[in-house]
Structure formats: structure tokens, C-alpha cells
Scaffold this motif. Structure first.
Motif, PDB file in Angstrom:
ATOM      1  N   THR A   1     -12.495  10.966   0.743  1.00 21.58           N
ATOM      2  CA  THR A   1     -11.422  11.546   1.518  1.00 21.58           C
ATOM      3  C   THR A   1     -11.345  10.836   2.866  1.00 21.58           C
ATOM      4  N   THR A   2     -10.148  10.466   3.258  1.00 19.44           N
ATOM      5  CA  THR A   2      -9.993   9.855   4.572  1.00 19.44           C
ATOM      6  C   THR A   2     -10.010  10.960   5.621  1.00 19.44           C
ATOM      7  N   ALA A   3     -10.582  10.684   6.771  1.00 20.15           N
ATOM      8  CA  ALA A   3     -10.675  11.673   7.839  1.00 20.15           C
ATOM      9  C   ALA A   3      -9.708  11.369   8.977  1.00 20.15           C
ATOM     10  N   THR A   4      -9.193  10.148   8.997  1.00 19.67           N
ATOM     11  CA  THR A   4      -8.310   9.707  10.065  1.00 19.67           C
ATOM     12  C   THR A   4      -7.040   9.114   9.462  1.00 19.67           C
ATOM     13  N   ALA A   5      -5.888   9.541   9.962  1.00 16.40           N
ATOM     14  CA  ALA A   5      -4.619   8.965   9.512  1.00 16.40           C
ATOM     15  C   ALA A   5      -4.535   7.516   9.996  1.00 16.40           C
ATOM     16  N   VAL A   6      -3.950   6.659   9.163  1.00 19.27           N
ATOM     17  CA  VAL A   6      -3.788   5.247   9.519  1.00 19.27           C
ATOM     18  C   VAL A   6      -2.299   4.999   9.751  1.00 19.27           C
ATOM     19  N   PRO A   7      -1.926   4.524  10.937  1.00 14.68           N
ATOM     20  CA  PRO A   7      -0.512   4.319  11.244  1.00 14.68           C
ATOM     21  C   PRO A   7       0.048   3.032  10.645  1.00 14.68           C
ATOM     22  N   GLU A   8       1.345   2.876  10.777  1.00 13.76           N
ATOM     23  CA  GLU A   8       2.005   1.646  10.336  1.00 13.76           C
ATOM     24  C   GLU A   8       1.295   0.443  10.948  1.00 13.76           C
ATOM     25  N   GLY A   9       1.040  -0.573  10.129  1.00 13.61           N
ATOM     26  CA  GLY A   9       0.369  -1.781  10.583  1.00 13.61           C
ATOM     27  C   GLY A   9      -1.145  -1.720  10.454  1.00 13.61           C
ATOM     28  N   GLY A  10      -1.686  -0.517  10.218  1.00 12.96           N
ATOM     29  CA  GLY A  10      -3.123  -0.381  10.008  1.00 12.96           C
ATOM     30  C   GLY A  10      -3.507  -0.973   8.662  1.00 12.96           C
ATOM     31  N   LYS A  11      -4.788  -1.043   8.393  1.00  9.00           N
ATOM     32  CA  LYS A  11      -5.276  -1.684   7.171  1.00  9.00           C
ATOM     33  C   LYS A  11      -6.241  -0.778   6.416  1.00  9.00           C
ATOM     34  N   LEU A  12      -6.197  -0.899   5.096  1.00  7.99           N
ATOM     35  CA  LEU A  12      -7.195  -0.330   4.202  1.00  7.99           C
ATOM     36  C   LEU A  12      -7.768  -1.523   3.446  1.00  7.99           C
ATOM     37  N   VAL A  13      -9.090  -1.681   3.469  1.00  9.32           N
ATOM     38  CA  VAL A  13      -9.721  -2.865   2.891  1.00  9.32           C
ATOM     39  C   VAL A  13     -10.770  -2.458   1.869  1.00  9.32           C
ATOM     40  N   LEU A  14     -10.710  -3.073   0.692  1.00  6.05           N
ATOM     41  CA  LEU A  14     -11.737  -2.901  -0.333  1.00  6.05           C
ATOM     42  C   LEU A  14     -12.408  -4.252  -0.525  1.00  6.05           C
ATOM     43  N   TRP A  15     -13.698  -4.340  -0.085  1.00  6.94           N
ATOM     44  CA  TRP A  15     -14.467  -5.565  -0.271  1.00  6.94           C
ATOM     45  C   TRP A  15     -15.168  -5.491  -1.616  1.00  6.94           C
ATOM     46  N   LEU A  16     -15.014  -6.543  -2.403  1.00  6.75           N
ATOM     47  CA  LEU A  16     -15.718  -6.638  -3.680  1.00  6.75           C
ATOM     48  C   LEU A  16     -17.139  -7.131  -3.440  1.00  6.75           C
ATOM     49  N   PRO A  17     -18.048  -6.810  -4.346  1.00  7.78           N
ATOM     50  CA  PRO A  17     -19.383  -7.417  -4.243  1.00  7.78           C
ATOM     51  C   PRO A  17     -19.252  -8.938  -4.307  1.00  7.78           C
ATOM     52  N   SER A  18     -20.186  -9.656  -3.725  1.00 11.73           N
ATOM     53  CA  SER A  18     -20.084 -11.118  -3.668  1.00 11.73           C
ATOM     54  C   SER A  18     -20.037 -11.758  -5.052  1.00 11.73           C
ATOM     55  N   SER A  19     -20.537 -11.078  -6.068  1.00  8.85           N
ATOM     56  CA  SER A  19     -20.545 -11.640  -7.419  1.00  8.85           C
ATOM     57  C   SER A  19     -19.273 -11.330  -8.202  1.00  8.85           C
ATOM     58  N   PHE A  20     -18.332 -10.578  -7.620  1.00  9.69           N
ATOM     59  CA  PHE A  20     -17.066 -10.251  -8.280  1.00  9.69           C
ATOM     60  C   PHE A  20     -15.975 -11.196  -7.798  1.00  9.69           C
ATOM     61  N   ASP A  21     -14.914 -11.297  -8.581  1.00  9.31           N
ATOM     62  CA  ASP A  21     -13.774 -12.122  -8.211  1.00  9.31           C
ATOM     63  C   ASP A  21     -12.501 -11.379  -8.586  1.00  9.31           C
ATOM     64  N   PHE A  22     -11.363 -11.855  -8.099  1.00 10.45           N
ATOM     65  CA  PHE A  22     -10.085 -11.276  -8.479  1.00 10.45           C
ATOM     66  C   PHE A  22      -9.812 -11.618  -9.934  1.00 10.45           C
ATOM     67  N   GLY A  23      -9.173 -10.737 -10.663  1.00 13.61           N
ATOM     68  CA  GLY A  23      -8.740 -11.014 -12.023  1.00 13.61           C
ATOM     69  C   GLY A  23      -7.270 -11.385 -12.003  1.00 13.61           C
ATOM     70  N   ALA A  24      -6.812 -12.085 -13.020  1.00 11.34           N
ATOM     71  CA  ALA A  24      -5.396 -12.437 -13.137  1.00 11.34           C
ATOM     72  C   ALA A  24      -4.757 -11.501 -14.146  1.00 11.34           C
ATOM     73  N   HIS A  25      -3.831 -10.676 -13.683  1.00  5.31           N
ATOM     74  CA  HIS A  25      -3.127  -9.728 -14.557  1.00  5.31           C
ATOM     75  C   HIS A  25      -1.654 -10.097 -14.577  1.00  5.31           C
ATOM     76  N   LEU A  26      -1.134 -10.363 -15.772  1.00  3.80           N
ATOM     77  CA  LEU A  26       0.261 -10.792 -15.930  1.00  3.80           C
ATOM     78  C   LEU A  26       0.570 -11.974 -15.018  1.00  3.80           C
ATOM     79  N   ASP A  27      -0.319 -12.953 -15.023  1.00  2.66           N
ATOM     80  CA  ASP A  27      -0.188 -14.185 -14.239  1.00  2.66           C
ATOM     81  C   ASP A  27      -0.173 -13.948 -12.734  1.00  2.66           C
ATOM     82  N   LYS A  28      -0.643 -12.796 -12.285  1.00  3.04           N
ATOM     83  CA  LYS A  28      -0.727 -12.507 -10.861  1.00  3.04           C
ATOM     84  C   LYS A  28      -2.201 -12.368 -10.504  1.00  3.04           C
TER      85      LYS A  28
END
Length: 165
Positions: A1-28
Motif C-alpha cells: 500500500t502506498t502511504a504518500t500520494a505521488v503528483p504529476e511528474g512523480g515516478k514509480l520505479v520497479l528495479w529488477l534483480p541484476s540477473s533479470f532482463d526485460f522480456g519482449a512481448h508482441l515485439d515490444k
């Protein structure tokens, strides 16, 4: 649960473990799915919200650290609440004995430069027993419906990973 509202221009970041990589889904090579996250949460009767539709996603590859999914919050902002999200990534290989287990980290920021922290970062490390069976989703196991065929359990394969926070 988030405890603080994030305004326009703010960021939400999900860092993957160093051994993970992005997957390609539908060529994206940078894919997230609000509808997939919502479907998994609904199947488990977990009352979570998806990220606002005006949040924009960017994937940042790192040559020296951890790749990250970064959402820039739009005009509607990100209200305080419980959220779920789904990202497409490549599962990590099994950690070698003695190697640190993979860790996902989620952070929120009030500004575009990610200098003003909204909520303290939250991290979850994959357990040893789970990593052998399902290396990518300990944080959201309570949301995953095994009959829905939403995830690929094979090490090194690309799959959807669903998180609730």
C-alpha cells in the motif's frame, strides 16, 4: 500500500534483480499490462487498483546495475492505495550456491529527478525454495491463479510477473 500520494511528474520505479532482463512481448521490449494485473487481482478477490491510465512507462537498461521499469505519473496523480501491476520480464537463472538471491525493489518519488522520496523503498528477496520452482514471483504468489496459465515457470524464460503493493 502506498502511504504518500505521488503528483504529476512523480515516478514509480520497479528495479529488477541484476540477473533479470526485460522480456519482449508482441515485439515490444518494454511491456506492462494493467488489464493482466487487474484480472489476476480480481481472480483472487484482492482489492487493488491498477496504475492510472495516464502514467507513462519507460524501461531503463543498466549496463552496470539493475534494469528498471519507470512509470511517470500523469495529471491524475497516484493516490494513496493498494496497487497491482504486471510486467513482462525474462526469468533469472537459478542462483549459484552462496550467491545472493534475487531481489525486486519498488520506490516512489515526488519529482521527475527522483530526488524527493515519496515512500521508503520496499524490497523483496526471492526465497531459496521458491527460486527453484518459481524464481520470479514470490512477492505476488497470493495473487497468482495457477489455473490461469499467466506465468511461465521455466528458469530463463520470458513471462508476466504480477506484483501487489
Amino acid at each position: 500500500t502506498t502511504a504518500t500520494a505521488v503528483p504529476e511528474g512523480g515516478k514509480l520505479v520497479l528495479w529488477l534483480p541484476s540477473s533479470f532482463d526485460f522480456g519482449a512481448h508482441l515485439d515490444k521490449n518494454c511491456a506492462a499490462s494493467a488489464s493482466r494485473a487487474a484480472a489476476v487481482a480480481a481472480a483472487e478477490n484482492d482489492e487493488t487498483w491498477t496504475l492510472p491510465p495516464d502514467a507513462t512507462l519507460e524501461c531503463l537498461a543498466s549496463s552496470t546495475g539493475r534494469n528498471s521499469f519507470v512509470w511517470t505519473i500523469g495529471a491524475t496523480g497516484l493516490s494513496v492505495g493498494r496497487y497491482s501491476l504486471a510486467v513482462f520480464a525474462r526469468n533469472a537463472p537459478i542462483a549459484a550456491p552462496g550467491e545472493a538471491l534475487p531481489q525486486f525493489t519498488l520506490g516512489s518519488y515526488l519529482d521527475d529527478a527522483m530526488e524527493e522520496v515519496a515512500d521508503a523503498e520496499a524490497s523483496v528477496r526471492v526465497s531459496e525454495s521458491l527460486q527453484l520452482e518459481l524464481p520470479q514471483v514470490e512477492m505476488a504468489l497470493h495473487l497468482v491463479d495457477s489455473d490461469a496459465d499467466l506465468i511461465d515457470l521455466n528458469v530463463g524464460h520470458e513471462t508476466w510477473i504480477v506484483f501487489a503493493f
